[in-house]
Design an enzyme around this catalytic site. Structure first.
Site, PDB file in Angstrom:
ATOM      1  N   GLU A   1       9.868 -12.806 -44.642  1.00  0.00           N
ATOM      2  CA  GLU A   1      10.694 -11.787 -43.739  1.00  0.00           C
ATOM      3  C   GLU A   1       9.728 -11.416 -42.810  1.00  0.00           C
ATOM      4  O   GLU A   1       9.943 -10.119 -42.487  1.00  0.00           O
ATOM      5  CB  GLU A   1      11.240 -10.798 -44.651  1.00  0.00           C
ATOM      6  CG  GLU A   1      12.405 -11.451 -45.656  1.00  0.00           C
ATOM      7  CD  GLU A   1      13.071 -10.299 -46.364  1.00  0.00           C
ATOM      8  OE1 GLU A   1      12.538  -8.922 -46.378  1.00  0.00           O
ATOM      9  OE2 GLU A   1      14.368 -10.542 -46.607  1.00  0.00           O
TER      10      GLU A   1
ATOM     11  N   GLU B   1      20.222  -1.453 -53.772  1.00  0.00           N
ATOM     12  CA  GLU B   1      20.451  -1.872 -52.557  1.00  0.00           C
ATOM     13  C   GLU B   1      21.813  -2.526 -52.260  1.00  0.00           C
ATOM     14  O   GLU B   1      22.402  -2.533 -51.233  1.00  0.00           O
ATOM     15  CB  GLU B   1      19.465  -2.651 -52.149  1.00  0.00           C
ATOM     16  CG  GLU B   1      19.774  -3.548 -50.902  1.00  0.00           C
ATOM     17  CD  GLU B   1      18.399  -4.569 -50.541  1.00  0.00           C
ATOM     18  OE1 GLU B   1      17.533  -4.378 -51.353  1.00  0.00           O
ATOM     19  OE2 GLU B   1      18.593  -5.298 -49.426  1.00  0.00           O
TER      20      GLU B   1
ATOM     21  N   ASP C   1      18.193 -12.188 -54.377  1.00  0.00           N
ATOM     22  CA  ASP C   1      17.738 -11.027 -54.018  1.00  0.00           C
ATOM     23  C   ASP C   1      18.820  -9.909 -54.538  1.00  0.00           C
ATOM     24  O   ASP C   1      19.613  -9.437 -54.066  1.00  0.00           O
ATOM     25  CB  ASP C   1      17.889 -11.000 -52.452  1.00  0.00           C
ATOM     26  CG  ASP C   1      17.170  -9.719 -52.140  1.00  0.00           C
ATOM     27  OD1 ASP C   1      16.463  -9.094 -52.727  1.00  0.00           O
ATOM     28  OD2 ASP C   1      17.323  -9.468 -50.755  1.00  0.00           O
TER      29      ASP C   1
HETATM   30  O1  GCW Z   1      16.117  -7.261 -50.679  1.00  0.00           O
HETATM   31  C1  GCW Z   1      15.480  -7.438 -49.581  1.00  0.00           C
HETATM   32  C2  GCW Z   1      15.594  -6.067 -48.847  1.00  0.00           C
HETATM   33  C3  GCW Z   1      14.506  -5.984 -47.678  1.00  0.00           C
HETATM   34  C4  GCW Z   1      13.082  -5.890 -48.548  1.00  0.00           C
HETATM   35  C5  GCW Z   1      13.137  -7.571 -49.239  1.00  0.00           C
HETATM   36  C6  GCW Z   1      11.785  -7.484 -50.209  1.00  0.00           C
HETATM   37  C7  GCW Z   1      11.114  -4.767 -48.470  1.00  0.00           C
HETATM   38  O2  GCW Z   1      16.781  -6.149 -48.128  1.00  0.00           O
HETATM   39  O3  GCW Z   1      14.694  -4.595 -47.216  1.00  0.00           O
HETATM   40  O4  GCW Z   1      11.869  -5.606 -47.979  1.00  0.00           O
HETATM   41  O5  GCW Z   1      14.160  -7.810 -49.919  1.00  0.00           O
HETATM   42  O6  GCW Z   1      11.975  -7.581 -51.464  1.00  0.00           O
HETATM   43  O7  GCW Z   1      10.735  -7.800 -49.676  1.00  0.00           O
END
Ligand code: GCW
Length: 722
Positions: free
Chosen positions: A317, A419, A391
């Site tokens: 990311e 989340e 995720d």
């Molecule tokens: O779940 C996603 C989240 C991001 C997070 C990323 C990760 C810290 O939306 O906010 O970043 O994973 O785990 O690196």
């Protein structure tokens, strides 16, 4: 007459007084939740009397800060629970003494000759035993080290809090996993990425001189459940945390945590040598870069001798990493590991890596990126892998990397903060989800090769073991926003200690310590906790659906979402609904990432007949009229799941209302208002998702499923507020 009158008057007053006493005893005082599960309110008289008779004096051996913490925890806990503090002594002179220490700190404990058993339990293990010290009866809490004695002391308090008998104690415990770490996604400006319980607990501008007393309470809570590490900053890391000024602040926090056995870790930004010292590169094979990290590690350990290590999110990311310089993940991790190794620090290298290439399946990306490096990581590197391949969705099958890297020390990363599971508004007990994950059979070494066996080292003998959880704490008075979500922090710690602990045990302990020992109430509350996760999956993402949340915030439904710049951030990419059916085909006719699992698992998931229906749409694109095991067609079944989830929240609301007399008013009301939000959201999820999917299925809702109140356009136009 007069006499009778006065009698009546007296008895009236007596009964009013009695009623008040009873009322305060059963509903207890108003409570803002700050004390978590360490409340220590007075036990019922009968129980307290029994305990008191076995606890007349207390001897805590040792002079360390940890020994001082034990003294203060026991004094605080016992005084609260029993109404009076046992006499504090320096040696055993009476019956009914509580003796705590190590063979090194206490000659009385040394003379018990428990050394062999204590060393088998390791430095963090402990025994709690009824024993005789000379002529006197005693309860002994012993360990090889002070921190083990601290864990034993909290465990002993837990026995009292949950009203267990303490007459013939013989408890031996040791943590099954070594690193039990909370990851805080806290930014240096005080905000928390994916945090829903206020601001960061670390007040960077006040540190290092002003130390919030709350830091100690945070450390106490963690120690009470065996958590021994805390990563202070976001994995999307700011290099500033590694500057001398910030490191002093970090050291001040570490000084508070140390007395509770809690080690500090930091997220390290891979490009820090460039940002902080102007190096031209962060190439891990560049000697200048390696030297920079070595010096940085030395500097950190001078300030914080028990520093845990680095957590790294690299090439994920948008974060920098070794791939930026055409080096491998192993090159990057091993370079940092070499800097930490002289100090016994570890690198927690995250496997959350997914790259966009045409036609790829995000669920397969981490495996593709990391599995080839099995056996290539240094001895102090752990690969930190999210429980599921995408995720932190409400439900995912286990990540295929578990069981597929026999020569790598794999550590699961769980997300305690919700989340994708309703933030801090939805009551969901995550122990159930983590149990399903830890109990998943990887088949890596034949049937019974569960994830927990991969992770605790029993399958492949990995030396370093652990469990990481992304914290759900914040500056909110009750720490987690929703009183019930304290249970997820608690459950994480208990599972990191023992990954085979049943959810029911965890729930019961937590309820008794946090809310009430009333048997009927414990039963009601534990039932609703144990059902809560499946219910949430029902009203959000049943049957293997995933990632259909509103973009960016991830709160509320948006299965129609298709405007993200990356295809694999869009719900439509994940559910693939069309006129024929719905679901992501990950079998040989689709992305075939199901082949990343061991053949036994692969074959089970890949076959429509044997795939568990809870993962159906994760692995298959299934026709709307596919016949499910219940006899319903897929569309009807999906709709009924959504309805079932809503029904559960409604029922839970009613049950919670009925508990009004048993739970203190403040927390009862707070939970009730959160449950009202959860009900609104569950209905919204059902209606938005079914209205949208119906545009493909073109079928009516089955009977028993309520019609949506709004049009699809209205759901699309409105983000659910939180
Ligand atoms: O779940 C996603 C989240 C991001 C997070 C990323 C990760 C810290 O939306 O906010 O970043 O994973 O785990 O690196």
């Amino acid at each position: 007459m007069t006499f009778a009158k006065s009698q009546t008057g007296t008895s009236f007053i007596t009964s009013v007084v009695l009623a008040i006493i009873l009322f305060t005893a059963t509903t207890s005082r108003a409570d803002d939740g700050y004390r978590l599960w360490l409340r220590y309110d007075p036990l019922p008289q009968l129980v307290a009397n029994q305990f008191r008779s076995r606890l007349t004096s207390i001897v805590v051996a040792g002079n360390s800060d940890i020994a001082a913490a034990i003294r203060s925890e026991l004094a605080n806990g016992l005084t609260g629970l029993l109404g009076t503090a046992p006499a504090t002594k320096t040696t055993v002179t009476d019956d009914a003494t509580l003796l705590i220490g190590t063979p090194a700190s206490s000659s009385l404990i040394a003379r018990l000759r428990w050394d062999e058993q204590l060393s088998a339990l390791g430095p963090e293990g402990y025994v709690i035993r009824s024993a005789r010290i000379g002529p006197h009866s005693a309860i002994v809490i012993a360990s090889q080290s002070d921190v083990g004695a601290l864990y034993g002391s909290f465990a002993f308090l837990r026995l009292l809090q949950t009203q267990q008998p303490i007459a013939n104690l013989n408890v031996s415990e040791k943590p099954r996993l070594r690193l039990r770490v909370l990851d805080h996604w806290d930014n240096l400006d005080g905000s928390i990425e994916r945090g829903y319980a206020g601001q960061s607990l670390w007040n960077w501008s006040a540190l290092p001189n002003n130390i919030d007393p709350r830091l100690r309470d945070y450390a106490r809570a963690n120690a009470s459940i065996g958590i021994n590490g805390s990563t202070l900053n976001n994995v999307n890391a700011d290099a500033q945390i590694l500057t001398p000024d910030y490191l002093k602040k970090v050291a001040a926090i570490a000084n508070v945590f140390r007395a509770y056995g809690l080690h500090v870790y930091l997220s390290a930004r891979f490009s820090a040598p460039m940002e902080l010292s102007g190096l031209k590169t962060a190439d891990p094979l560049d000697p200048e870069v390696a030297l920079w990290w070595k010096k940085k590690a030395d500097e950190i350990y001078t300030l914080i001798p028990d520093f845990g290590g680095f957590v790294v999110k690299a090439n994920s990311e948008g974060q920098p990493g070794p791939r930026t310089y055409n080096r491998t993940h192993a090159d990057g991790a091993n370079m940092l590991a070499a800097a930490l190794a002289p100090h016994s620090g570890v690198v927690l290298w995250r496997a959350f890596v997914y790259d966009m290439k045409p036609g790829y399946d995000r669920a397969g990306a981490a495996f593709e990126n990391l599995q080839p490096f099995d056996g290539k990581f240094a001895a102090n590197v752990m690969l930190q892998v999210k429980n599921g391949p995408i995720d932190f969705q409400p439900r995912e099958p286990f990540h295929p990397l578990f069981g597929a890297m026999p020569k790598t020390q794999v550590v699961p990363e769980l997300q305690i903060t919700q989340e994708y599971l309703g933030f801090s508004n939805h009551l969901v007990f995550l122990a159930q989800m983590w149990r399903e994950f830890l109990d998943s059979d990887t088949h890596a070494k034949g049937k019974g090769s569960t994830v927990s066996k991969v992770v605790d080292g029993s399958l492949y003998g990995q030396r370093l073991t652990g469990l990481v959880g992304v914290a759900n704490t914040g500056s909110d008075r009750n720490w987690t926003g929703h009183h019930f979500l304290q249970a997820n922090w608690y459950a994480f710690g208990r599972l990191a200690w023992n990954p085979d602990l049943p959810s029911q045990t965890i729930a019961d302990e937590w309820i008794r310590m946090t809310f009430t020992n009333d048997a009927a109430a414990v039963n009601t509350i534990s039932q609703l906790m144990l059902q809560s996760w499946e219910a949430l999956v029902d009203y959000m993402t049943p049957l293997g659906l995933h990632h259909i949340m509103w973009g960016k915030t991830h709160y509320g439904p948006a299965p129609w979402w298709d405007t993200e710049k990356r295809e694999d951030w869009n719900p439509v990419y994940f559910h693939r609904a069309d006129a024929k059916g719905i679901g992501f085909d990950r079998t040989a006719t689709g992305s075939n990432t199901v082949a990343q699992y061991h053949p036994d698992v692969r074959d089970k998931f890949a076959n429509l007949q044997t795939c568990p229906e809870k993962f159906l749409l994760w692995f298959h694109h299934v026709p709307w009229d596919h016949r499910m095991r219940s006899g319903n067609i897929l569309w009807d079944e999906m709709a009924l799941h959504y309805q079932r989830g809503v029904d559960w929240v409604r029922r839970t609301n009613k049950q919670w209302n009925e508990l009004a007399g048993v739970i203190d008013r403040e927390r009862h009301a707070a939970v009730a208002s959160k449950l009202a939000i959860q009900e609104r959201d569950a209905v919204w999820w059902r209606d938005a998702c079914l209205s949208y999917f119906q545009t493909f299925s073109k079928r009516p809702l089955p009977s028993g499923v309520e019609a949506p109140a709004k049009s699809l356009e209205e759901y699309k136009a409105t983000a659910l507020s939180w």
